[in-house]
Design a protein around this motif. Structure first.
Motif, mmCIF file in Angstrom:
data_model
loop_
_atom_site.group_PDB
_atom_site.id
_atom_site.type_symbol
_atom_site.label_atom_id
_atom_site.label_comp_id
_atom_site.label_asym_id
_atom_site.label_seq_id
_atom_site.Cartn_x
_atom_site.Cartn_y
_atom_site.Cartn_z
ATOM 1 N N ASP A 20 40.067 42.434 29.746
ATOM 2 C CA ASP A 20 40.389 41.190 29.046
ATOM 3 C C ASP A 20 41.765 41.268 28.395
ATOM 4 O O ASP A 20 42.554 40.323 28.465
ATOM 5 C CB ASP A 20 39.325 40.877 28.006
ATOM 6 N N SER A 21 42.078 42.404 27.793
ATOM 7 C CA SER A 21 43.380 42.589 27.151
ATOM 8 C C SER A 21 44.516 42.516 28.171
ATOM 9 O O SER A 21 45.535 41.859 27.919
ATOM 10 C CB SER A 21 43.402 43.936 26.430
ATOM 11 N N HIS A 22 44.350 43.176 29.306
ATOM 12 C CA HIS A 22 45.380 43.141 30.352
ATOM 13 C C HIS A 22 45.561 41.733 30.898
ATOM 14 O O HIS A 22 46.687 41.281 31.123
ATOM 15 C CB HIS A 22 45.035 44.083 31.500
ATOM 16 N N ARG A 23 44.437 41.035 31.087
ATOM 17 C CA ARG A 23 44.499 39.674 31.617
ATOM 18 C C ARG A 23 45.237 38.743 30.646
ATOM 19 O O ARG A 23 46.097 37.964 31.049
ATOM 20 C CB ARG A 23 43.086 39.156 31.885
ATOM 21 N N ALA A 25 47.424 39.613 28.273
ATOM 22 C CA ALA A 25 48.840 39.994 28.187
ATOM 23 C C ALA A 25 49.612 39.460 29.386
ATOM 24 O O ALA A 25 50.742 38.959 29.238
ATOM 25 C CB ALA A 25 48.973 41.509 28.098
ATOM 26 N N TRP A 26 49.014 39.535 30.571
ATOM 27 C CA TRP A 26 49.697 39.028 31.762
ATOM 28 C C TRP A 26 49.837 37.509 31.700
ATOM 29 O O TRP A 26 50.873 36.957 32.052
ATOM 30 C CB TRP A 26 48.975 39.450 33.029
ATOM 31 N N GLN A 27 48.798 36.803 31.243
ATOM 32 C CA GLN A 27 48.886 35.349 31.134
ATOM 33 C C GLN A 27 49.965 34.936 30.134
ATOM 34 O O GLN A 27 50.715 33.995 30.380
ATOM 35 C CB GLN A 27 47.542 34.755 30.721
ATOM 36 N N ALA A 43 55.852 43.037 33.528
ATOM 37 C CA ALA A 43 54.525 42.719 32.991
ATOM 38 C C ALA A 43 53.507 42.558 34.121
ATOM 39 O O ALA A 43 52.366 43.008 34.001
ATOM 40 C CB ALA A 43 54.589 41.445 32.147
ATOM 41 N N ARG A 44 53.919 41.940 35.227
ATOM 42 C CA ARG A 44 53.006 41.781 36.363
ATOM 43 C C ARG A 44 52.670 43.135 36.984
ATOM 44 O O ARG A 44 51.516 43.417 37.310
ATOM 45 C CB ARG A 44 53.622 40.870 37.419
ATOM 46 N N ALA A 45 53.685 43.975 37.142
ATOM 47 C CA ALA A 45 53.449 45.304 37.706
ATOM 48 C C ALA A 45 52.542 46.123 36.786
ATOM 49 O O ALA A 45 51.658 46.846 37.261
ATOM 50 C CB ALA A 45 54.776 46.023 37.921
ATOM 51 N N MET A 46 52.739 45.988 35.473
ATOM 52 C CA MET A 46 51.892 46.701 34.523
ATOM 53 C C MET A 46 50.447 46.204 34.636
ATOM 54 O O MET A 46 49.507 47.000 34.632
ATOM 55 C CB MET A 46 52.423 46.499 33.102
ATOM 56 N N TYR A 47 50.280 44.907 34.764
ATOM 57 C CA TYR A 47 48.945 44.325 34.938
ATOM 58 C C TYR A 47 48.279 44.873 36.202
ATOM 59 O O TYR A 47 47.119 45.285 36.178
ATOM 60 C CB TYR A 47 49.082 42.805 35.005
ATOM 61 N N LEU A 48 49.045 44.902 37.295
ATOM 62 C CA LEU A 48 48.491 45.385 38.559
ATOM 63 C C LEU A 48 48.204 46.881 38.535
ATOM 64 O O LEU A 48 47.329 47.357 39.260
ATOM 65 C CB LEU A 48 49.441 45.054 39.713
ATOM 66 N N ARG A 49 48.932 47.639 37.714
ATOM 67 C CA ARG A 49 48.655 49.079 37.582
ATOM 68 C C ARG A 49 47.440 49.337 36.703
ATOM 69 O O ARG A 49 46.653 50.238 36.971
ATOM 70 C CB ARG A 49 49.857 49.793 36.926
ATOM 71 N N ARG A 50 47.307 48.575 35.632
ATOM 72 C CA ARG A 50 46.271 48.866 34.643
ATOM 73 C C ARG A 50 44.900 48.321 34.997
ATOM 74 O O ARG A 50 43.891 48.878 34.570
ATOM 75 C CB ARG A 50 46.714 48.344 33.276
ATOM 76 N N MET A 51 44.852 47.256 35.753
ATOM 77 C CA MET A 51 43.546 46.672 36.094
ATOM 78 C C MET A 51 42.664 47.625 36.911
ATOM 79 O O MET A 51 41.483 47.783 36.581
ATOM 80 C CB MET A 51 43.734 45.347 36.831
ATOM 81 N N PRO A 52 43.168 48.274 37.957
ATOM 82 C CA PRO A 52 42.290 49.202 38.694
ATOM 83 C C PRO A 52 41.808 50.368 37.835
ATOM 84 O O PRO A 52 40.656 50.797 37.955
ATOM 85 C CB PRO A 52 43.165 49.705 39.844
#
Length: 135
Positions: A20-23, A25-27, A43-52
């Motif tokens: 939820d926090s990553h989502r 922050a990305w939004q 920020a998008r790359a960080m989101y894509l790294r942290r979600m998995p």
């Protein structure tokens, strides 16, 4: 058995909070009009790294929860423990990668900031010298 239940629920909860926090922050980064494109890409790359990695924490929690269902025989137990160990290793690898990439990003920003400070100091010195020459 109670400890496994508490640990698995804790990991599932932590995973949900992180996702939820990553989502969010990305939004926020995606919808920000003031954010430069390079920072939006970061920020998008960080989101894509942290979600998995965050999802793997939840899967690890679910894996611990099903632990009592694993037959107490060597092969199934070894496979189960190897899977848990692989999930932990994956989480740590993703965390180290994220830390390294984030550190590089902020080092780059710091270098750019220092270069701009130096340019400003040089410009101010030149203006000061020209003002003194006009007197």
């Amino acid at each position: 058995m109670i400890a496994a239940f508490v640990i698995s629920l804790s990991l599932l909860g932590i995973s949900g909070l992180l996702i939820d926090s990553h989502r969010r922050a990305w939004q926020d980064a995606r919808d920000s009009a003031k954010l430069p494109e390079r920072d939006r890409r970061f920020a998008r790359a960080m989101y894509l790294r942290r979600m998995p990695a965050s999802a793997t924490i939840g899967l690890l929690g679910a894996g611990i929860a099903v632990g009592p269902l694993i037959p107490r025989e060597p092969l199934p137990m070894a496979m189960y423990l190897a899977t848990l160990l692989a999930a932990c290793a994956w989480i740590m690898l993703m965390a180290m990668l994220d830390m390294w990439i984030t550190r590089l990003h902020y080092q780059r920003l710091r270098t750019e900031h220092l270069a701009k400070q130096l340019d400003l100091a040089i410009e101010m010195a030149a203006m000061s010298e020209s003002a003194e020459a006009e007197r």
